[in-house]
Design a protein around this motif. Structure first.
Motif, PDB file in Angstrom:
ATOM      1  N   CYS A 101       0.814  -1.218   0.000  1.00  0.00           N
ATOM      2  CA  CYS A 101       0.000   0.000   0.000  1.00  0.00           C
ATOM      3  C   CYS A 101       0.846   1.266   0.000  1.00  0.00           C
ATOM      4  O   CYS A 101       0.317   2.378  -0.082  1.00  0.00           O
ATOM      5  CB  CYS A 101      -0.930   0.036   1.200  1.00  0.00           C
ATOM      6  N   TRP A 113     -13.930   2.778  11.261  1.00  0.00           N
ATOM      7  CA  TRP A 113     -12.870   3.043  10.292  1.00  0.00           C
ATOM      8  C   TRP A 113     -12.517   4.529  10.199  1.00  0.00           C
ATOM      9  O   TRP A 113     -11.341   4.884  10.137  1.00  0.00           O
ATOM     10  CB  TRP A 113     -13.267   2.512   8.906  1.00  0.00           C
ATOM     11  N   GLU A 119      -4.437   8.151  -0.487  1.00  0.00           N
ATOM     12  CA  GLU A 119      -4.608   6.964  -1.344  1.00  0.00           C
ATOM     13  C   GLU A 119      -3.995   5.728  -0.684  1.00  0.00           C
ATOM     14  O   GLU A 119      -4.496   4.615  -0.835  1.00  0.00           O
ATOM     15  CB  GLU A 119      -4.063   7.209  -2.766  1.00  0.00           C
ATOM     16  N   ASP A 125      -6.578   4.610   1.744  1.00  0.00           N
ATOM     17  CA  ASP A 125      -7.694   3.949   1.064  1.00  0.00           C
ATOM     18  C   ASP A 125      -7.331   2.540   0.631  1.00  0.00           C
ATOM     19  O   ASP A 125      -8.146   1.620   0.714  1.00  0.00           O
ATOM     20  CB  ASP A 125      -8.124   4.784  -0.155  1.00  0.00           C
ATOM     21  N   ARG A 126      -6.089   2.371   0.198  1.00  0.00           N
ATOM     22  CA  ARG A 126      -5.650   1.012  -0.176  1.00  0.00           C
ATOM     23  C   ARG A 126      -5.642   0.095   1.046  1.00  0.00           C
ATOM     24  O   ARG A 126      -6.060  -1.049   0.972  1.00  0.00           O
ATOM     25  CB  ARG A 126      -4.234   1.075  -0.778  1.00  0.00           C
ATOM     26  N   ARG A 164      -7.508   0.338   3.573  1.00  0.00           N
ATOM     27  CA  ARG A 164      -8.889   0.000   3.905  1.00  0.00           C
ATOM     28  C   ARG A 164      -9.380  -1.214   3.126  1.00  0.00           C
ATOM     29  O   ARG A 164     -10.057  -2.093   3.666  1.00  0.00           O
ATOM     30  CB  ARG A 164      -9.814   1.182   3.620  1.00  0.00           C
ATOM     31  N   GLU A 165      -9.049  -1.249   1.860  1.00  0.00           N
ATOM     32  CA  GLU A 165      -9.503  -2.382   1.044  1.00  0.00           C
ATOM     33  C   GLU A 165      -9.106  -3.714   1.653  1.00  0.00           C
ATOM     34  O   GLU A 165      -9.836  -4.695   1.577  1.00  0.00           O
ATOM     35  CB  GLU A 165      -8.889  -2.281  -0.361  1.00  0.00           C
ATOM     36  N   TYR A 166      -7.898  -3.732   2.247  1.00  0.00           N
ATOM     37  CA  TYR A 166      -7.436  -4.995   2.835  1.00  0.00           C
ATOM     38  C   TYR A 166      -8.047  -5.262   4.210  1.00  0.00           C
ATOM     39  O   TYR A 166      -8.520  -6.350   4.482  1.00  0.00           O
ATOM     40  CB  TYR A 166      -5.911  -5.003   2.918  1.00  0.00           C
ATOM     41  N   THR A 173     -10.607  -4.545   5.691  1.00  0.00           N
ATOM     42  CA  THR A 173     -12.026  -4.866   5.849  1.00  0.00           C
ATOM     43  C   THR A 173     -12.326  -6.290   5.372  1.00  0.00           C
ATOM     44  O   THR A 173     -13.465  -6.737   5.456  1.00  0.00           O
ATOM     45  CB  THR A 173     -12.893  -3.866   5.065  1.00  0.00           C
ATOM     46  N   LEU A 174     -11.294  -6.964   4.902  1.00  0.00           N
ATOM     47  CA  LEU A 174     -11.504  -8.334   4.409  1.00  0.00           C
ATOM     48  C   LEU A 174     -11.517  -9.346   5.539  1.00  0.00           C
ATOM     49  O   LEU A 174     -10.698  -9.280   6.456  1.00  0.00           O
ATOM     50  CB  LEU A 174     -10.392  -8.700   3.417  1.00  0.00           C
ATOM     51  N   ASP A 181      -3.716 -11.690  -5.579  1.00  0.00           N
ATOM     52  CA  ASP A 181      -3.816 -10.234  -5.566  1.00  0.00           C
ATOM     53  C   ASP A 181      -2.588  -9.617  -6.251  1.00  0.00           C
ATOM     54  O   ASP A 181      -1.437  -9.938  -5.913  1.00  0.00           O
ATOM     55  CB  ASP A 181      -3.911  -9.763  -4.106  1.00  0.00           C
TER      56      ASP A 181
END
Lengths: 478, 478
Positions: free
Chosen positions: A202, A224, A240, A243-244, A246-248, A250-251, A264
């Motif tokens: 990230c 979050w 950014e 934000d990247r 966050r994508e992870y 929340t998994l 990935d």
């Protein structure tokens, strides 16, 4: 030191005064404030009985997995603890410098364990350790969080094949939670190297890995947006990048998520992430055999606070809907820490890899305590109470008591010479003592006593000679 | 705090460095001194196994006498401990003032017990407490004396009839020493009020009672001439006073001595001495019934160090000729302390009289440890080891292990995927694991495994379906 210092002589009621103390009329009138230190508590007989049952269950599982036990001092030399806990170090209790070594109360059982392994040059050991640890935290007493609290740790030290010891720790954790019967739980699982790899992917600068990690760790309590704010404003990460992340984070999921992440695009290029995902995949395979895989939630937001983890990390979280009783949150956790022992011996090449699990017995205990409705649970094991029917029998009582004790029978009596029979029998009922032996002059003259079953109030006459035999034969427990 | 503060990051082998720590090349090269604090020790698995057996015996006797158990924090507010221990107070460990209450590590379990009784307004309780206490003493490690050590206390609080609780404490002490099998012992017995009366009769000024008492207390280690010198030169007593004291403190005997002293011209006139002699006489009567009277040596030199005693005092001393092992000296002791609880509540009229006994488990432990020759005593309880005969079987091993654990059987295996069979079997022999299940491909194809009795090396084939049943049926312990 002077204020409230009671100097009343307790030596003799008549007041033989010690010459080295000064009588201070103010302090005599001012009693000592009777409380335990902030954030601590006494355990009375009922709490202790409950606690003992819980610890027996926990130890039973540890021993089922072949663990030995050790004990270490309650304090360590300060330099042993220094630099092991990151930001949490401020919570360490230090001892006053009274000359000699600088000491501090242990903060957990892991660092003393690593010190023990290093000091004794052990190359492998599987041990459990149950002892109190100390943290100058703001205690949340209602949730069972104190400044003095028990930890129950099970750790495996030694260079072994990947994930075999790790899976056993996870299995031990699940077995204990099932055994204790604390309700439904899931095991959150992550890997420190995956967190590192994810941050690298990230665009987080290496030197910020750890502080970003501890921000992520707050996600189980904070939303979050709050964590995002901390990452952008306090840690100065680019939006950014955040934000990247966050994508992870929340998994969450199972083996399928492991496989998805292995494909990935960003993580693929990061060796530590790849390594971590292989570890997690193998762990799932082993957990499947140990029949605990369905409890595992691979969760990229799990970070765990302590600095020393290096591999898989896990945490058991209650999911029952009875939030009032369980309070949510973690009841056990642990992970791999391969460099801690070595950090004590920087000159020695060999690392001693370790993995462990810590059972949150205080949480478990307060959950169990809250739902224990049976106020009459026993705090003693007395089998027989020896009662006098009337005055003048206390010597005969002592004689019978002595016979019972010599025979290994748990027995009590009144410490009064002429106790009332009713008071004695009430004591038996309150304390749930199964039997009372009632001594009376008439009966003694005939060589008999009455044996009363306390619960039913049935009484029968028994020869003194067969008393012990009869009581033994009626013991419920073998 | 800087010196020796290892700042090596243990977070990641790759070296993710925490931002709040400063790297210091000197401290990296200089490893932390790996030792436990002065006067403390770790307990390894063998020591713990031995200690656990000893504590189980001690607790067994406490529970046979109907005691509950409690626990209190390891530290108390400083004012709770202040002024309770006389000269010994200088040995109390204090915590650093980090804000909030001033705290100190507990010095014994008696004062925290009295605080507990007072704080909870209990009018009676019989409890035992096993926990560590702390004294900044010069430790005599060879004699099992440490700065951190266990105390095992049994106390009876409550206003009861004379000497009934006291005798039970004495009985408990004797039962434990017999149970542990520590060898021959005598119980020295005295009474604080007799010491007071004796000093009064000899002409010691009231305000010197206590300091003369602590000089007399040294008689078990120092010769009379030394104590005499202290009394004359340091305490400033007249020589004839000291000579009179000598006449008394050299007396020891049984009930006949009690009777002789009751007729003593000087003591006769001192009410406290008379009262004390009546107590001792009654204690002998009760001890006779409890069959421990013949162990008692009424000994006017016994004074006991602590300030708080007010009535009978006693101490068990080993008399075996194996001085090298036993080191002589006291292994248990106690007495009556009627004013300690009340000293916490000077405004409350009611006193809570107490009597108790403290078992010197550290002494007992070091005696037992010294004579334990069996180096092979077990530190784990593993019943079955699951071994692979060759490569490629680790998943099957996990499967069988899981079945054993689910059935409540204590089982271990190697954390290596391809362990050598010989290494696995050697581990079983070293650890005295009774059975090994040996998994092989050929056998598994036929649905069987080998069950090996480790001690005899006998092997037999068993169907996997009957494995658990068979192991259960062979358990030596119920």
């Amino acid at each position: 030191m002077k204020k409230g210092n009671i100097t009343l002589s307790s030596y003799s009621a008549e007041g033989a005064i010690s010459s080295h103390k000064v009588f201070d009329s103010k302090s005599i009138k001012e009693p000592v404030l009777l409380k335990t230190p902030k954030g601590t508590r006494d355990y009375g007989p009922k709490a202790m009985a409950l606690r003992q049952r819980l610890l027996d269950q926990v130890v039973g599982v540890f021993r089922k997995h072949g663990a030995e036990t050790i004990d270490t001092p309650v304090f360590e030399r300060k330099e042993v603890l220094a630099g092991r806990y990151g930001d949490e170090a401020k919570l360490i209790y230090e001892l006053k410098d009274q000359g000699g070594e600088l000491l501090a109360l242990r903060y957990d059982l892991t660092v003393p364990f690593a010190r023990y392994v290093g000091m004794n040059n052990l190359s492998n050991v599987k041990r459990y350790h149950i002892a109190k640890v100390y943290r100058r935290d703001n205690p949340q007493l209602a949730r069972g969080r104190y400044r003095e609290f028990y930890q129950c740790d099970f750790d495996i030290a030694g260079a072994y094949d990947p994930l075999l010891p790790d899976t056993e720790c996870l299995k031990v954790m699940c077995e204990i939670l099932l055994e204790v019967g604390v309700g439904e739980f899931v095991v959150k699982l992550n890997h420190r190297k995956l967190l590192d790899g994810m941050m690298e992917a990230c665009g987080v600068p290496t030197e910020q890995f750890r502080s970003v990690c501890s921000a992520i760790d707050k996600l189980d309590k904070a939303p979050w947006d709050e964590v995002r704010q901390e990452l952008v404003e306090q840690k100065g990460l680019a939006e950014e990048t955040v934000d990247r992340i966050r994508e992870y984070v929340t998994l969450q999921g199972g083996l399928e998520l492991v496989n998805r992440l292995a494909d990935d695009e960003k993580l693929k290029c990061v060796p530590s992430a790849k390594e971590a995902l292989n570890d997690v995949r193998l762990l799932f395979e082993y957990c499947n055999i140990f029949q605990v895989a369905d409890r595992i939630s691979f969760d990229l937001s799990l970070a765990r606070g302590l600095d020393y983890y290096t591999g898989v990390i896990y945490e058991a979280v209650l999911v029952g809907d009875d939030k009032q009783v369980t309070g949510g949150g973690s009841v056990a956790g642990g992970g791999r820490y391969d460099n801690l022992v070595g950090s004590f011996k920087p000159n020695r090449k060999q690392q001693i890899p370790c993995v462990g699990v810590s059972i949150g017995v205080e949480r478990l205990f307060s959950i169990i305590e809250a739902r224990t409705v049976d106020e009459r649970s026993r705090t003693t094991e007395t089998e027989v109470y020896v009662a006098s029917a009337h005055r003048g029998l206390h010597l005969r009582r002592l004689e019978i008591l002595n016979r019972l004790w010599e025979a290994g029978i748990k027995a009590e009596h009144s410490y009064r010479m002429i106790p009332k029979l009713l008071v004695q029998l009430q004591y038996c009922e309150e304390r749930r003592i199964p039997y009372a032996v009632i001594v009376g002059e008439g009966e003694l003259a005939r060589g008999v006593v009455k044996l009363r079953e306390v619960a039913t109030r049935n009484e029968e006459e028994l020869s003194l000679d067969t008393l012990i035999e009869t009581i033994r034969s009626r013991r419920c427990v073998a």
